[in-house]
Scaffold this active site. Structure first.
Site, PDB file in Angstrom:
ATOM      1  N   HIS A  69       0.763  -1.634  -0.017  1.00  8.06           N
ATOM      2  CA  HIS A  69      -0.094  -0.151   0.191  1.00  8.06           C
ATOM      3  C   HIS A  69       1.167   1.289   0.256  1.00  8.06           C
ATOM      4  CE1 HIS A  69      -3.756   2.539   0.849  1.00  8.06           C
ATOM      5  NE2 HIS A  69      -2.995   3.135   1.830  1.00  8.06           N
ATOM      6  N   GLU A  70       1.766   1.278   1.063  1.00  8.76           N
ATOM      7  CA  GLU A  70       2.569   2.655   0.989  1.00  8.76           C
ATOM      8  C   GLU A  70       3.649   2.634  -0.196  1.00  8.76           C
ATOM      9  OE1 GLU A  70       1.938   4.638   2.645  1.00  8.76           O
ATOM     10  OE2 GLU A  70       0.495   3.930   4.069  1.00  8.76           O
ATOM     11  N   HIS A 129       1.781   4.135  -3.036  1.00  7.83           N
ATOM     12  CA  HIS A 129       2.039   5.856  -2.913  1.00  7.83           C
ATOM     13  C   HIS A 129       3.187   6.132  -3.245  1.00  7.83           C
ATOM     14  CE1 HIS A 129      -2.297   6.417  -0.624  1.00  7.83           C
ATOM     15  NE2 HIS A 129      -1.521   6.131   0.481  1.00  7.83           N
ATOM     16  N   HIS A 168       3.349   6.834  -6.829  1.00 13.72           N
ATOM     17  CA  HIS A 168       2.259   7.968  -7.170  1.00 13.72           C
ATOM     18  C   HIS A 168       3.170   9.508  -7.156  1.00 13.72           C
ATOM     19  CE1 HIS A 168      -1.432   9.841  -7.393  1.00 13.72           C
ATOM     20  NE2 HIS A 168      -1.015  10.098  -7.660  1.00 13.72           N
TER      21      HIS A 168
HETATM   22 ZN   LIG Z   1      -2.815   5.228   1.762  1.00 16.04          ZN
END
Ligand SMILES: [Zn+2]
Length: 688
Positions: free
Chosen positions: A478-479, A482, A485
């Site tokens: 998940h991290e 990010h 991104h």
């Molecule tokens: Zn998040």
């Protein structure tokens, strides 16, 4: 000797660069006493630049106003970003104490800019000339961003209305904390103390131990104390066999700040009224209209349509979940009455019966170093990235690792990537992604980013390496999403780079990454037993998948209930709402799957929307799930590592930051708007 000569921040600001690899933050040279003088230096410099901008005799244009403002505070922002990142990740008491100086200075400087009429007049002039200025789409978006930031803060109002707005903001700034303080006090006011061992039946050893310690601490040695804090309340509801006590705790929890000493009913009414007034002053019909105009979902109507679309299938599935639980309860207890205080208890037992596996079985397949190689390999297969550890980048703690990221094919430099995985006393809980430098215009050039992820994973021991739980593996992916991104951002201006997007869009790049570790093909890349090197067994992967759908209908209904309740409070004129509880009952009726219990109320302790940032925004939890489920289906259709789909995801989502409206970006990627059915399919909620 003047202090400026010794301060590495100020030295760099004068030379315009740090003398490190890609001008990375020189953590090894920074000392506590450097922060405040550097911050002051940065603010002073920014003030001068903004003054020059305002005094410029030339008519306002994109370069002399918008770019001048975008780049005025670079030094200040560097100090601020380093400070607040360390505040979360590596904060000694002394560093924490500096916040008392740094936070008010930052807040004062921010409002100084936000309230500057002369500055806004120039921004407005640029905004008005957009039709004739020769700007590209990203530049237009940047102008609009500044214009909206100011006008949503009241810059367009008459002096009289500006005063009204300040008055409202002032009152709201007190009511939010008052709301949470009431909830906190109501939470702390309840204690259940027992000296009967029989009351403890079913509870895990650790919970009993903690309850004994709490009792001892509160002056009741030899007894056990339970309260409404999550570490006590949640396991009690899940494991305590004593139904009467579960009921007592549940009722106490669900009636916090409702008709008690710390009642929030009037606070709720005041907050929604002030929010409504504020929205109307700014020209919006309701608070929800105001909030959603800067969201991917755009309007209250769109959000209601979205929630309603999920409602019918979720309700059917939730009813099935409850029926299953009733039958299960009957098989053990002989009766099938399931009240809210029974739900967690019987669910836990049913889950164990249906999918018997635990974290400890999975851990050996998730050695941290191998999982990290695995997530890098995902980035290589999907986006053609390579991660090479580099040892010459300064670190703020020895646990931090630093990587140079490049494009495999062209060898182009993408950015720096920091990881910081283990808990420390100086680190906050949880996991997050952050940037020390965002991609975009900085110091006169468009620069590559420095991105970091910070987590609190299981530490290695003397005999064992760091072996992650499955949840921790998902958190890492998940991290890392990010981080991609941030790293793959390819824009001109930092304000629009990477994760600077509408907040109902920001979890798409992160949540989508979690999907790969639910698939055998994704897990096979790295999930190998740390001793035998055997791949993770297929049955285990299947169990993980099935367990993730357990009671999905029920949980979906809970989220929808909060979503509808939040929208109801914020999408109408609240002056017609006479009674908090009557109103809540009416608007949540459609989402109720367990009996309503008198004396309980959700709104009075709904801190997310009354004291947090989630007003007219609770829907975004479900919204983000739909986005990632729908986007991932595209990958699944074409192949989990299909380069063409990955290329589109990179081109239209990961690299574009906030340079376009997210709905437009999403449509360019997917060819259409997101489809809520994708989430229903993933959760097994279709065709029930
Ligand atoms: Zn998040």
């Amino acid at each position: 000797m003047p202090q400026t000569q010794k301060n590495p921040f100020i030295e760099a600001f004068e030379k315009r660069s740090f003398q490190t690899r890609d001008e990375a933050i020189p953590f090894d040279q920074l000392k506590l006493e450097h922060f405040v003088p550097a911050l002051d230096f940065g603010i002073e410099k920014a003030r001068k630049k903004i003054q020059q901008l305002k005094d410029n005799p030339a008519p306002a244009d994109f370069d002399n106003t918008i770019i001048a403002l975008e780049t005025a505070s670079e030094d200040y922002e560097t100090v601020q970003s380093v400070y607040f990142n360390l505040f979360s990740a590596e904060a000694s008491e002394e560093l924490q104490a500096l916040a008392k100086e740094i936070s008010p200075k930052s807040a004062a400087f921010a409002s100084e800019i936000a309230l500057d009429d002369k500055l806004f007049a120039r921004i407005k002039a640029v905004h008005e000339s957009l039709g004739t200025a020769n700007l590209n789409a990203e530049q237009v978006r940047l102008v609009e961003k500044y214009y909206k930031d100011f006008s949503r803060n009241g810059a367009l109002l008459s002096p009289e209305n500006k005063d009204k707005l300040r008055q409202i903001d002032q009152e709201l700034s007190l009511l939010g904390p008052q709301f949470s303080e009431n909830v906190l006090k109501a939470t702390n006011a309840f204690e259940l103390i027992t000296d009967r061992k029989a009351d403890l039946v079913g509870l895990p050893e650790g919970v009993i131990e903690a309850a004994a310690q709490d009792a001892e601490r509160k002056g009741h040695p030899g007894k056990w104390l339970f309260n409404l804090q999550a570490p006590s309340f949640l396991p009690f509801m899940q494991y305590a066999q004593n139904r009467e006590l579960r009921k007592k705790l549940w009722l106490a929890y669900n009636s916090r700040s409702f008709k008690d000493t710390f009642d929030n009913q009037e606070v709720v009414k005041k907050i929604v009224k002030l929010r409504h007034d504020r929205a109307q002053l700014l020209g919006f019909a309701t608070h929800a209209d105001f909030i959603l105009s800067e969201r991917m979902a755009q309007t209250p109507q769109q959000v209601m349509k979205f929630l309603t679309e999920l409602l019918t299938p979720s309700k059917k599935a939730a009813e099935r979940d409850i029926a299953e639980l009733r039958a299960f309860k009957k098989s053990i207890d002989g009766n099938d009455e399931v009240m809210p205080w029974d739900f967690a208890y019987y669910s836990e037992k049913l889950k164990e019966k249906k999918y018997k596996f635990n974290d400890e079985e999975l851990r050996p397949y998730f050695k941290l170093e191998t999982v990290v190689e695995g997530v890098f390999e995902h980035a290589r297969r999907l986006y053609g990235l390579t991660f090479k550890e580099v040892l010459d980048v300064p670190k703020y703690h020895p646990d931090v690792r630093t990587f140079e990221v490049r494009e495999e094919r062209t060898h182009n430099y993408i950015g720096l990537f920091y990881t910081d995985f283990f808990p420390r006393e100086t680190k906050k809980g949880g996991a997050w992604m952050t940037a020390y430098r965002e991609q975009g215009l900085f110091n006169g050039q468009v620069r590559r980013p420095h991105v970091s992820i910070v987590c609190n994973f299981t530490k290695p021991t003397a005999s064992k390496p760091s072996l992650l739980t499955y949840d921790e593996v998902q958190t890492l992916f998940h991290e890392f999403g990010h981080a991609l991104h941030g790293l793959l951002s390819q824009v001109s201006y930092r304000s629009l780079a990477g994760t600077n997007v509408y907040w109902d869009f920001v979890e798409l790049p992160s949540q989508i990454m979690e999907n790969w570790v639910k698939e055998k093909e994704g897990l096979d890349i790295f999930a190998r037993h740390y001793q035998s090197n055997q791949p993770i067994p297929v049955e285990l992967v299947e169990k993980i998948k099935k367990a993730s759908q357990f009671q999905a209908g029920y949980y979906s209904m809970r989220q929808l209930q909060f979503g509808f309740l939040d929208m109801a409070w914020h999408q109408q004129d609240p002056s017609t709402i006479a009674d908090v509880d009557t109103f809540e009952n009416k608007v949540t009726e459609v989402t109720r799957v367990l009996p309503k219990v008198g004396g309980t109320n959700v709104s009075c302790s709904f801190s997310h929307i009354f004291a947090g940032g989630y007003s007219a925004g609770y829907y975004s939890y479900k919204w983000a799930e739909v986005l990632d489920a729908d986007a991932f289906e595209y990958f699944k259709e074409a192949g989990l590592f299909d380069r063409e789909v990955a290329e589109k995801f990179k081109a239209f989502i990961l690299s574009r930051g906030g340079t376009e409206h997210p709905m437009e970006l999403y449509k360019k990627f997917r060819g259409r708007e997101p489809d809520p059915k994708a989430l229903l399919r993933r959760e097994g909620l279709m065709n029930i």
